[in-house]
Design a protein around this motif. Structure first.
Motif, PDB file in Angstrom:
ATOM      1  N   HIS A   8       0.862  -1.184   0.000  1.00  0.00           N
ATOM      2  CA  HIS A   8       0.000   0.000   0.000  1.00  0.00           C
ATOM      3  C   HIS A   8       0.897   1.232   0.000  1.00  0.00           C
ATOM      4  CE1 HIS A   8      -3.681  -2.189   0.558  1.00  0.00           C
ATOM      5  NE2 HIS A   8      -3.062  -2.922   1.460  1.00  0.00           N
ATOM      6  N   LEU A   9       1.374   1.603  -1.162  1.00  0.00           N
ATOM      7  CA  LEU A   9       2.295   2.720  -1.293  1.00  0.00           C
ATOM      8  C   LEU A   9       1.622   3.864  -2.037  1.00  0.00           C
ATOM      9  CD1 LEU A   9       5.512   0.741  -2.268  1.00  0.00           C
ATOM     10  CD2 LEU A   9       4.873   1.619  -0.028  1.00  0.00           C
ATOM     11  N   CYS A  10       0.454   4.219  -1.564  1.00  0.00           N
ATOM     12  CA  CYS A  10      -0.316   5.246  -2.265  1.00  0.00           C
ATOM     13  C   CYS A  10       0.478   6.538  -2.422  1.00  0.00           C
ATOM     14  CB  CYS A  10      -1.617   5.524  -1.523  1.00  0.00           C
ATOM     15  SG  CYS A  10      -2.661   4.077  -1.452  1.00  0.00           S
ATOM     16  N   GLU A  11       1.307   6.854  -1.433  1.00  0.00           N
ATOM     17  CA  GLU A  11       2.071   8.086  -1.522  1.00  0.00           C
ATOM     18  C   GLU A  11       3.149   7.974  -2.599  1.00  0.00           C
ATOM     19  OE1 GLU A  11       2.089   6.264   1.574  1.00  0.00           O
ATOM     20  OE2 GLU A  11       0.156   7.174   1.992  1.00  0.00           O
ATOM     21  N   GLU A  12       3.691   6.760  -2.785  1.00  0.00           N
ATOM     22  CA  GLU A  12       4.778   6.566  -3.732  1.00  0.00           C
ATOM     23  C   GLU A  12       4.293   6.096  -5.094  1.00  0.00           C
ATOM     24  OE1 GLU A  12       7.822   4.118  -2.032  1.00  0.00           O
ATOM     25  OE2 GLU A  12       7.502   5.004  -0.063  1.00  0.00           O
ATOM     26  N   SER A  13       3.158   5.426  -5.139  1.00  0.00           N
ATOM     27  CA  SER A  13       2.628   4.889  -6.389  1.00  0.00           C
ATOM     28  C   SER A  13       1.444   5.728  -6.827  1.00  0.00           C
ATOM     29  CB  SER A  13       2.156   3.440  -6.198  1.00  0.00           C
ATOM     30  OG  SER A  13       3.208   2.638  -5.758  1.00  0.00           O
ATOM     31  N   PRO A  14       1.526   6.333  -7.996  1.00  0.00           N
ATOM     32  CA  PRO A  14       0.407   7.176  -8.419  1.00  0.00           C
ATOM     33  C   PRO A  14      -0.861   6.359  -8.640  1.00  0.00           C
ATOM     34  CG  PRO A  14       2.227   7.274 -10.015  1.00  0.00           C
ATOM     35  CD  PRO A  14       2.613   6.322  -8.941  1.00  0.00           C
ATOM     36  N   ARG A  15      -1.933   6.837  -8.040  1.00  0.00           N
ATOM     37  CA  ARG A  15      -3.230   6.215  -8.275  1.00  0.00           C
ATOM     38  C   ARG A  15      -3.720   6.689  -9.631  1.00  0.00           C
ATOM     39  NH1 ARG A  15      -8.446   7.050  -4.531  1.00  0.00           N
ATOM     40  NH2 ARG A  15      -8.638   8.899  -5.816  1.00  0.00           N
ATOM     41  N   LEU A  16      -4.018   5.744 -10.493  1.00  0.00           N
ATOM     42  CA  LEU A  16      -4.484   6.067 -11.838  1.00  0.00           C
ATOM     43  C   LEU A  16      -5.996   6.215 -11.901  1.00  0.00           C
ATOM     44  CD1 LEU A  16      -2.250   3.601 -13.883  1.00  0.00           C
ATOM     45  CD2 LEU A  16      -1.792   5.992 -13.287  1.00  0.00           C
ATOM     46  N   GLY A  17      -6.694   5.548 -11.001  1.00  0.00           N
ATOM     47  CA  GLY A  17      -8.139   5.629 -11.023  1.00  0.00           C
ATOM     48  C   GLY A  17      -8.751   4.931  -9.834  1.00  0.00           C
ATOM     49  N   PHE A  79      -3.268   1.436  -9.481  1.00  0.00           N
ATOM     50  CA  PHE A  79      -2.050   2.212  -9.298  1.00  0.00           C
ATOM     51  C   PHE A  79      -0.978   1.786 -10.292  1.00  0.00           C
ATOM     52  CE2 PHE A  79      -4.224   1.700  -5.307  1.00  0.00           C
ATOM     53  CZ  PHE A  79      -4.145   2.932  -4.686  1.00  0.00           C
ATOM     54  N   ARG A  80      -0.138   2.730 -10.638  1.00  0.00           N
ATOM     55  CA  ARG A  80       1.084   2.409 -11.368  1.00  0.00           C
ATOM     56  C   ARG A  80       2.173   2.270 -10.319  1.00  0.00           C
ATOM     57  NH1 ARG A  80       3.612   5.164 -16.724  1.00  0.00           N
ATOM     58  NH2 ARG A  80       5.510   3.907 -16.760  1.00  0.00           N
ATOM     59  N   GLU A  81       2.812   1.124 -10.296  1.00  0.00           N
ATOM     60  CA  GLU A  81       3.850   0.828  -9.321  1.00  0.00           C
ATOM     61  C   GLU A  81       5.089   0.416 -10.112  1.00  0.00           C
ATOM     62  OE1 GLU A  81       3.568  -2.740  -6.581  1.00  0.00           O
ATOM     63  OE2 GLU A  81       2.880  -1.089  -5.317  1.00  0.00           O
ATOM     64  N   GLY A  83       6.878  -0.351 -13.138  1.00  0.00           N
ATOM     65  CA  GLY A  83       6.318  -0.763 -14.426  1.00  0.00           C
ATOM     66  C   GLY A  83       5.100  -1.642 -14.313  1.00  0.00           C
ATOM     67  N   SER A  84       4.599  -1.844 -13.095  1.00  0.00           N
ATOM     68  CA  SER A  84       3.467  -2.747 -12.878  1.00  0.00           C
ATOM     69  C   SER A  84       2.156  -1.990 -12.668  1.00  0.00           C
ATOM     70  CB  SER A  84       3.715  -3.606 -11.630  1.00  0.00           C
ATOM     71  OG  SER A  84       4.845  -4.410 -11.793  1.00  0.00           O
ATOM     72  N   LEU A  85       1.067  -2.696 -12.909  1.00  0.00           N
ATOM     73  CA  LEU A  85      -0.270  -2.219 -12.596  1.00  0.00           C
ATOM     74  C   LEU A  85      -0.743  -3.001 -11.382  1.00  0.00           C
ATOM     75  CD1 LEU A  85      -2.947  -0.719 -13.245  1.00  0.00           C
ATOM     76  CD2 LEU A  85      -3.527  -2.682 -14.703  1.00  0.00           C
ATOM     77  N   ARG A  86      -1.151  -2.297 -10.326  1.00  0.00           N
ATOM     78  CA  ARG A  86      -1.706  -2.922  -9.123  1.00  0.00           C
ATOM     79  C   ARG A  86      -3.163  -2.505  -8.992  1.00  0.00           C
ATOM     80  NH1 ARG A  86       0.721  -0.423  -5.115  1.00  0.00           N
ATOM     81  NH2 ARG A  86      -1.097   0.552  -4.168  1.00  0.00           N
ATOM     82  N   VAL A  87      -4.043  -3.474  -8.852  1.00  0.00           N
ATOM     83  CA  VAL A  87      -5.472  -3.212  -8.693  1.00  0.00           C
ATOM     84  C   VAL A  87      -5.890  -3.730  -7.324  1.00  0.00           C
ATOM     85  CG1 VAL A  87      -7.790  -3.659  -9.585  1.00  0.00           C
ATOM     86  CG2 VAL A  87      -5.877  -3.383 -11.179  1.00  0.00           C
ATOM     87  N   GLU A  88      -6.622  -2.907  -6.577  1.00  0.00           N
ATOM     88  CA  GLU A  88      -7.100  -3.257  -5.246  1.00  0.00           C
ATOM     89  C   GLU A  88      -8.621  -3.239  -5.224  1.00  0.00           C
ATOM     90  OE1 GLU A  88      -5.491  -0.370  -2.544  1.00  0.00           O
ATOM     91  OE2 GLU A  88      -3.430  -1.100  -2.789  1.00  0.00           O
ATOM     92  N   VAL A  89      -9.221  -4.229  -4.578  1.00  0.00           N
ATOM     93  CA  VAL A  89     -10.669  -4.270  -4.364  1.00  0.00           C
ATOM     94  C   VAL A  89     -10.889  -4.363  -2.860  1.00  0.00           C
ATOM     95  CG1 VAL A  89     -12.833  -5.479  -4.826  1.00  0.00           C
ATOM     96  CG2 VAL A  89     -11.070  -5.353  -6.611  1.00  0.00           C
ATOM     97  N   HIS A  90     -11.538  -3.336  -2.293  1.00  0.00           N
ATOM     98  CA  HIS A  90     -11.767  -3.232  -0.853  1.00  0.00           C
ATOM     99  C   HIS A  90     -13.232  -3.518  -0.533  1.00  0.00           C
ATOM    100  CE1 HIS A  90      -7.925  -1.007  -0.176  1.00  0.00           C
ATOM    101  NE2 HIS A  90      -8.137  -0.647  -1.433  1.00  0.00           N
ATOM    102  N   ASN A  91     -13.466  -4.241   0.575  1.00  0.00           N
ATOM    103  CA  ASN A  91     -14.831  -4.505   1.039  1.00  0.00           C
ATOM    104  C   ASN A  91     -14.801  -4.664   2.555  1.00  0.00           C
ATOM    105  OD1 ASN A  91     -14.922  -7.521   1.857  1.00  0.00           O
ATOM    106  ND2 ASN A  91     -13.858  -7.561  -0.111  1.00  0.00           N
TER     107      ASN A  91
END
Length: 145
Positions: A8-17, A79-81, A83-91
């Motif tokens: 969970h590096l929201c500060e370091e990894s730009p959230r794309l959407g 998020f862009r991390e 060169g990777s794409l990270r997708v999170e699903v929260h519930n």
């Protein structure tokens, strides 16, 4: 596939959407449509169809299996991390309830995380920063580093 922790590096990894969805069946196709629409301008090299399939499975799991005494939503963020794409699903579900099953051939359900495990480069389930659970997956080499 490897099972690794998505950071969970929201500060370091730009959230794309991101999207917030009601816990209803109609949210599953909405998540697919919105992700396609909002990821397209970033032109990732990974398979958008694979990502949409995994998002569909994870949102379905969240809608079907999560419970809360309070009104709740499903949150999807990507998020862009590097060169990777990270997708999170929260519930709001319990992290311990998330488990990879090996269903029998004639079982009608239980293949969502197995599919994510097969397609994603890595995935993780654990406590969400919003409370409840996050299940995330990573697609490596989504962008040149």
């Amino acid at each position: 596939m490897t099972y690794t922790i998505c950071r969970h590096l929201c500060e370091e990894s730009p959230r794309l959407g991101a999207m917030t969805l009601h816990p209803i069946a109609e949210s599953v196709p909405r998540a697919r449509r919105w992700f396609r629409k909002f990821i397209a301008p970033y032109e990732p090299a990974c398979s958008i169809d694979d990502c949409v399939l995994m998002i569909s499975e994870l949102v379905t799991n969240a809608v079907v299996h999560s419970r809360s005494d309070e009104p709740w939503v499903v949150r999807v963020e990507w998020f862009r991390e590097d060169g990777s794409l990270r997708v999170e699903v929260h519930n709001p579900g319990l992290p311990d309830a998330v488990r990879l099953r090996r269903p029998d051939a004639d079982d009608a359900h239980g293949r969502g995380l197995l599919l994510v495990d097969s397609v994603a480069d890595s995935w993780h389930a654990g406590p969400s920063r919003f409370g409840g659970t996050v299940v995330c997956f990573r697609m490596a080499d989504a962008w040149p580093s």
